[in-house]
Structures are given as structure tokens and as C-alpha cells.
Design an enzyme around this catalytic site. Structure first.
Site, mmCIF file in Angstrom:
data_model
loop_
_atom_site.group_PDB
_atom_site.id
_atom_site.type_symbol
_atom_site.label_atom_id
_atom_site.label_comp_id
_atom_site.label_asym_id
_atom_site.label_seq_id
_atom_site.Cartn_x
_atom_site.Cartn_y
_atom_site.Cartn_z
ATOM 1 C CB CYS A 75 -0.896 -0.013 1.234
ATOM 2 S SG CYS A 75 -1.795 1.515 1.517
ATOM 3 C CD GLU A 76 -0.135 5.008 -4.179
ATOM 4 O OE1 GLU A 76 -0.924 5.928 -4.401
ATOM 5 O OE2 GLU A 76 0.568 4.490 -5.066
ATOM 6 C CD GLN A 117 -8.381 -4.429 -3.264
ATOM 7 O OE1 GLN A 117 -7.953 -4.424 -2.115
ATOM 8 N NE2 GLN A 117 -9.458 -5.116 -3.607
ATOM 9 C CG HIS A 145 -5.934 -3.225 2.034
ATOM 10 N ND1 HIS A 145 -5.271 -2.398 1.177
ATOM 11 C CD2 HIS A 145 -6.858 -3.884 1.284
ATOM 12 C CE1 HIS A 145 -5.777 -2.528 -0.037
ATOM 13 N NE2 HIS A 145 -6.744 -3.441 0.002
ATOM 14 C CB CYS A 147 -2.920 0.031 6.261
ATOM 15 S SG CYS A 147 -4.100 -0.089 4.914
#
Length: 185
Positions: A75-76, A117, A145, A147
Site C-alpha cells: 500500500c502506497e 487496490q 490490507h 493497514c
């Protein structure tokens, strides 16, 4: 990829979180992390469209589905992983099909970069439409995710599902329903 800069950054990160990068258990960590980033972010400079240059002539004009392609990305927004499965379906036109492994490689290369995503889902569908000019494409990604699992709301097991639907899968409910049944079945 500049592995030396990554190693320096990881040493600084270790210091910033209160660790000693010279501690025996951490001394090799910057090099290990640099090697890991080279591997998991190796798609950053790759051109996944090249994978779809291999096209075969086959008399097939019905759904081709790759179901459950393992997907691992970063994930950026938080630089933590998300992982799950991609389902990629297309209906060839003009007898143009590509190798099944080529579609898997497209998913893999797009995943091996800092991502969200929603973008990877859209990019896969748009790339297949552009390169193969099929009657339609459907891409569905289901991913967890970290996060959301490890931090923030701390809800492990929650899946995010995204879809990109193009061509006949968008305009023909029966075709879309058939593809969804194949994915679920």
C-alpha cells in the site's frame, strides 16, 4: 533500485524508532530490507504491457477466466502489504487470445510496486482491453490490507473487493452474471 540508499534509510528508521542498528540482531537488517524491496517492488520499472504482446489465433469466443491469482502488493499510503486474490476474465474477439501465464504476469508486475487496490484493478482491465481488444474484460480483486488489520481500525480478516468491468461484461447482465457465477463457484 538504489539498495545503498534503502539501507541508509532503514538504519535511520531504526534509530528513529529507538533501536540500535549496530545491535547484533539488527546489523544485517538494512541489507535484508533492501533485498526484500528489490524483490517485492520489482515491478516499479517493469512494463507489464509487454507481457500481452504474445497473442495466439484460437477459435474461441467465450469466457476465459483465471480465478484466484495470488496477489501481494504494498500500500502506497502506509507502506505495509495487502494481499489477496485477483480474478481476471475476458472474452476474446477476432480469435485473439494470449497465454494464460501472461495474464498472471500482468497481475504480478502491477502488484509489485507501491499501489492502491483500486488502481491495480483498473490498470489490469484497461491494459487487457488496450492490448487484446477483447469483447469484454472483468477484473475482481479481493484483498486484506494490513493497514486496517494491524493498525488503525485493527480489524483482521476484512476483505476489500474492487472490480473493473469493460465491454460486454458491463453491457450484458447475463454475461456478467455468468462470469460472477464462475468466480464464486
Amino acid at each position: 533500485m538504489d539498495k545503498e540508499r534503502i539501507q541508509n534509510a532503514i538504519r535511520e528508521l531504526l534509530l528513529a524508532v529507538g533501536e540500535d542498528p549496530k545491535r547484533p540482531d539488527l546489523v544485517d537488517t538494512p541489507a535484508r530490507v533492501a533485498d526484500m524491496y528489490e524483490e517485492i517492488l520489482g515491478g516499479t520499472l517493469a512494463d507489464p504491457e509487454k507481457e500481452l504482446e504474445v497473442v495466439f489465433e484460437k477459435d474461441h469466443d467465450e469466457i476465459v477466466l483465471l480465478k484466484g491469482i495470488p496477489l501481494y502488493s504494498v500500500c502506497e499510503h502506509h507502506l505495509v502489504p495487502f494481499f489477496g486474490k485477483a480474478h481476471v476474465a475476458y472474452i476474446p474477439s477476432n480469435n485473439k487470445v494470449t497465454g494464460l501465464s501472461k495474464l498472471v504476469r500482468v497481475v504480478d508486475l502491477l502488484a509489485r510496486k507501491l499501489q492502491v487496490q483500486e488502481r491495480i484493478t483498473t490498470d489490469i482491465a484497461d491494459m487487457i482491453m488496450r492490448k487484446l481488444n477483447p469483447k469484454g474484460v472483468m477484473v475482481i480483486i479481493e484483498a486484506e490490507h494490513l493497514c486496517m488489520s494491524m493498525r488503525g481500525v485493527k480489524k483482521p480478516g476484512v476483505l476489500t473487493v474492487t472490480s473493473a468491468v469493460r465491454g460486454v461484461f458491463r453491457t450484458n447482465v447475463k454475461t456478467r452474471t455468468e462470469a460472477m457465477a464462475l468466480i464464486k463457484g
